[in-house]
Design a protein around this motif. Structure first.
Motif, mmCIF file in Angstrom:
data_model
loop_
_atom_site.group_PDB
_atom_site.id
_atom_site.type_symbol
_atom_site.label_atom_id
_atom_site.label_comp_id
_atom_site.label_asym_id
_atom_site.label_seq_id
_atom_site.Cartn_x
_atom_site.Cartn_y
_atom_site.Cartn_z
ATOM 1 N N SER A 198 0.818 -1.261 0.229
ATOM 2 C CA SER A 198 0.102 0.079 0.030
ATOM 3 C C SER A 198 0.870 1.126 0.030
ATOM 4 N N HIS A 199 0.331 2.227 0.424
ATOM 5 C CA HIS A 199 0.872 3.526 0.586
ATOM 6 C C HIS A 199 2.005 3.604 1.567
ATOM 7 N N HIS A 200 3.085 4.062 1.429
ATOM 8 C CA HIS A 200 4.336 4.217 2.328
ATOM 9 C C HIS A 200 4.311 5.834 2.902
ATOM 10 N N PRO A 211 0.867 13.908 -13.214
ATOM 11 C CA PRO A 211 0.788 14.100 -11.788
ATOM 12 C C PRO A 211 0.028 12.599 -11.448
ATOM 13 N N ASN A 212 -0.695 11.755 -12.124
ATOM 14 C CA ASN A 212 -1.410 10.631 -11.693
ATOM 15 C C ASN A 212 -1.541 9.626 -12.906
ATOM 16 N N THR A 213 -1.881 8.568 -12.849
ATOM 17 C CA THR A 213 -1.993 7.568 -13.616
ATOM 18 C C THR A 213 -3.286 7.771 -14.435
ATOM 19 N N HIS A 214 -4.462 8.388 -13.685
ATOM 20 C CA HIS A 214 -5.759 8.761 -14.332
ATOM 21 C C HIS A 214 -5.516 9.498 -15.541
ATOM 22 N N GLU A 215 -4.619 10.385 -15.647
ATOM 23 C CA GLU A 215 -4.141 11.198 -16.750
ATOM 24 C C GLU A 215 -3.714 10.618 -18.104
ATOM 25 N N GLU A 225 -8.479 -4.372 -12.259
ATOM 26 C CA GLU A 225 -7.993 -3.125 -12.560
ATOM 27 C C GLU A 225 -8.327 -2.028 -11.753
ATOM 28 N N PHE A 226 -7.142 -1.257 -11.479
ATOM 29 C CA PHE A 226 -7.414 -0.041 -10.373
ATOM 30 C C PHE A 226 -8.477 0.942 -10.835
ATOM 31 N N HIS A 227 -9.049 1.573 -9.963
ATOM 32 C CA HIS A 227 -10.087 2.534 -10.196
ATOM 33 C C HIS A 227 -10.078 3.467 -11.243
ATOM 34 N N SER A 228 -8.715 3.798 -11.284
ATOM 35 C CA SER A 228 -8.255 5.050 -12.435
ATOM 36 C C SER A 228 -8.766 4.431 -13.871
ATOM 37 N N PHE A 229 -8.448 3.153 -14.255
ATOM 38 C CA PHE A 229 -8.698 2.443 -15.360
ATOM 39 C C PHE A 229 -10.139 2.228 -15.305
ATOM 40 N N LEU A 279 -3.628 -4.463 -18.719
ATOM 41 C CA LEU A 279 -3.434 -5.386 -17.626
ATOM 42 C C LEU A 279 -2.685 -4.652 -16.758
ATOM 43 N N SER A 280 -2.786 -4.997 -15.446
ATOM 44 C CA SER A 280 -2.229 -4.733 -14.237
ATOM 45 C C SER A 280 -0.971 -5.800 -14.428
ATOM 46 N N HIS A 281 0.251 -5.297 -13.986
ATOM 47 C CA HIS A 281 1.356 -6.181 -13.758
ATOM 48 C C HIS A 281 1.343 -6.852 -12.403
ATOM 49 N N PHE A 288 -1.760 -7.286 -9.270
ATOM 50 C CA PHE A 288 -3.289 -6.486 -9.060
ATOM 51 C C PHE A 288 -3.128 -5.842 -7.878
ATOM 52 N N PHE A 289 -3.824 -4.815 -7.741
ATOM 53 C CA PHE A 289 -4.012 -3.797 -6.696
ATOM 54 C C PHE A 289 -4.895 -4.713 -5.567
ATOM 55 N N ASP A 290 -5.779 -5.418 -5.722
ATOM 56 C CA ASP A 290 -6.780 -6.150 -4.828
ATOM 57 C C ASP A 290 -6.287 -7.444 -4.196
ATOM 58 N N PHE A 347 0.273 -1.933 -19.629
ATOM 59 C CA PHE A 347 0.488 -2.629 -18.322
ATOM 60 C C PHE A 347 0.667 -1.612 -17.301
ATOM 61 N N ASP A 348 -0.386 -1.771 -16.179
ATOM 62 C CA ASP A 348 -0.127 -0.732 -15.353
ATOM 63 C C ASP A 348 0.581 -1.600 -14.296
ATOM 64 N N GLY A 349 1.994 -0.761 -14.063
ATOM 65 C CA GLY A 349 2.861 -1.570 -13.004
ATOM 66 C C GLY A 349 2.926 -0.863 -11.750
ATOM 67 N N TYR A 350 1.912 -0.243 -11.465
ATOM 68 C CA TYR A 350 1.949 0.573 -9.785
ATOM 69 C C TYR A 350 2.297 -0.193 -9.036
ATOM 70 N N HIS A 351 1.690 -1.198 -8.941
ATOM 71 C CA HIS A 351 1.998 -2.192 -7.826
ATOM 72 C C HIS A 351 3.058 -2.962 -7.839
ATOM 73 N N TYR A 371 4.043 6.904 -5.518
ATOM 74 C CA TYR A 371 3.313 7.178 -4.428
ATOM 75 C C TYR A 371 3.368 5.838 -3.535
ATOM 76 N N LYS A 372 3.685 4.742 -4.176
ATOM 77 C CA LYS A 372 3.566 3.457 -3.247
ATOM 78 C C LYS A 372 5.192 3.260 -2.957
ATOM 79 N N TYR A 373 5.436 2.204 -3.448
ATOM 80 C CA TYR A 373 6.939 1.544 -3.084
ATOM 81 C C TYR A 373 8.335 2.565 -3.139
ATOM 82 N N ALA A 378 3.687 12.159 -8.975
ATOM 83 C CA ALA A 378 4.711 11.812 -9.911
ATOM 84 C C ALA A 378 4.516 10.434 -10.362
ATOM 85 N N CYS A 379 3.835 10.545 -11.722
ATOM 86 C CA CYS A 379 3.612 9.044 -12.356
ATOM 87 C C CYS A 379 4.298 9.281 -13.815
ATOM 88 N N PHE A 380 4.542 8.196 -14.258
ATOM 89 C CA PHE A 380 5.130 7.954 -15.364
ATOM 90 C C PHE A 380 4.524 6.915 -16.374
HETATM 91 C C1 LIG Z 1 -2.624 -0.679 -9.856
HETATM 92 C C2 LIG Z 1 -2.880 0.926 -9.717
HETATM 93 N N1 LIG Z 1 -2.684 1.717 -10.561
HETATM 94 C C3 LIG Z 1 -2.814 3.123 -10.521
HETATM 95 C C4 LIG Z 1 -2.772 3.612 -9.157
HETATM 96 C C5 LIG Z 1 -2.983 4.994 -8.825
HETATM 97 O O1 LIG Z 1 -3.867 5.787 -9.512
HETATM 98 P P1 LIG Z 1 -3.961 7.408 -9.645
HETATM 99 O O2 LIG Z 1 -2.466 7.852 -9.893
HETATM 100 O O3 LIG Z 1 -4.890 7.869 -10.925
HETATM 101 O O4 LIG Z 1 -4.364 7.810 -8.368
HETATM 102 C C6 LIG Z 1 -2.960 2.898 -8.108
HETATM 103 C C7 LIG Z 1 -3.124 3.565 -6.716
HETATM 104 O O5 LIG Z 1 -3.571 2.684 -5.696
HETATM 105 C C8 LIG Z 1 -2.908 1.395 -8.372
HETATM 106 O O6 LIG Z 1 -2.944 0.582 -7.207
#
Ligand SMILES: Cc1ncc(COP(=O)(O)O)c(C=O)c1O
Length: 234
Positions: free
Chosen positions: A23-25, A81-85, A108-112, A156-158, A160-162, A185-189, A212-214, A221-223
């Motif tokens: 999760s968040h750190h 600024p975020n993955t949503h963008e 998939e995470f909420h942003s997608f 696809l997430s690399h 899974f957030f859940d 690929f959503d590699g946030y996690h 924002y996480k690890y 700061a997203c890329f």
């Molecule tokens: C898999 C995944 N993608 C994206 C995000 C972040 O999305 P956003 O930067 O739009 O808040 C998170 C944050 O929890 C995540 O877990």
């Protein structure tokens, strides 16, 4: 051992133990310095700040991301600024004259998920979601679906957030997708949680993540790693 690097967090939360591996750190002290420097640069350099931003800060940050992910060209790393963008930018590359066909997972995470489902409600995209269970066959089932449809976007997430489930074979999925589809690929996690080597897949697939996480960079700061030569440049 790392505690002194988080002195402000611990000063604000005395005695608190933090175990959120998935999760968040807490923000390290260095993030305060960085945010303050950003303000200083913006306020003191005003319109001349762009030389600092694009001449110094962005290339250094691109280099760090490219090194961590084994990308061939750091200039292919874009920031937002975020993955949503990035989701919005990638969705804007899909055909607009018919509903775009999107293959994704049910995790998939909420942003997608939210943006994609809203576009589906409006009739602009048609989503096929592959369920995670049974987990042992997920990657195989997803790759089979990727090869079986005329997808415009395979997302696809690399990791899974859940659940923390990690897709082991990104290469197989990218290879299975139709040649003219976008693969993202959503590699946030995964970013800074797992060793990630995109050397075999980065020429084909987009890869997005953030700090924002690890990576513990604080917020904003997203890329997105863009495949070299991509004709769709979000
Ligand atoms: C898999 C995944 N993608 C994206 C995000 C972040 O999305 P956003 O930067 O739009 O808040 C998170 C944050 O929890 C995540 O877990």
């Amino acid at each position: 051992m790392l505690q002194p690097l988080f002195s402000r967090y611990f000063a604000a939360n005395p005695g608190r133990l933090h175990f959120a591996a998935h999760s968040h750190h807490p923000w390290p002290d260095a993030t305060r310095e960085a945010h303050l420097r950003c303000w200083e640069d913006g306020a003191s350099l005003a319109d001349r700040k762009w030389e600092r931003v694009f001449g110094e800060v962005v290339p250094r940050a691109q280099g760090h991301v490219a090194r961590l992910l084994q990308l061939s060209d750091p200039r292919q790393v874009a920031f937002a600024p975020n993955t949503h963008e990035f989701v919005a930018r990638l969705l804007s590359c899909l055909p607009a004259d018919r509903p775009a066909r999107v293959l994704t997972s049910a995790h998939e995470f909420h942003s997608f998920r939210r943006q994609a489902r809203r576009l589906q409600e409006a009739g602009r995209i048609a989503i096929t979601e592959i369920p995670g269970e049974p987990w042992g066959t997920f990657t195989e089932r997803f790759a089979t679906a990727a090869s079986a449809g005329a997808w415009d976007l395979v997302w696809l997430s690399h990791a899974f957030f859940d659940s923390g489930f990690v897709v082991q074979d990104l290469d197989a999925i990218a290879a299975a997708a139709p040649r003219d589809s976008l693969v993202a690929f959503d590699g946030y996690h995964a970013f800074c949680a797992l060793p990630v080597d995109l050397s075999r897949v980065h020429r084909r697939a987009f890869y997005l993540a953030g700090g924002y996480k690890y990576a513990m960079s604080g917020e904003g700061a997203c890329f997105l790693a863009v495949p070299p030569g991509a004709t769709c440049v979000p």
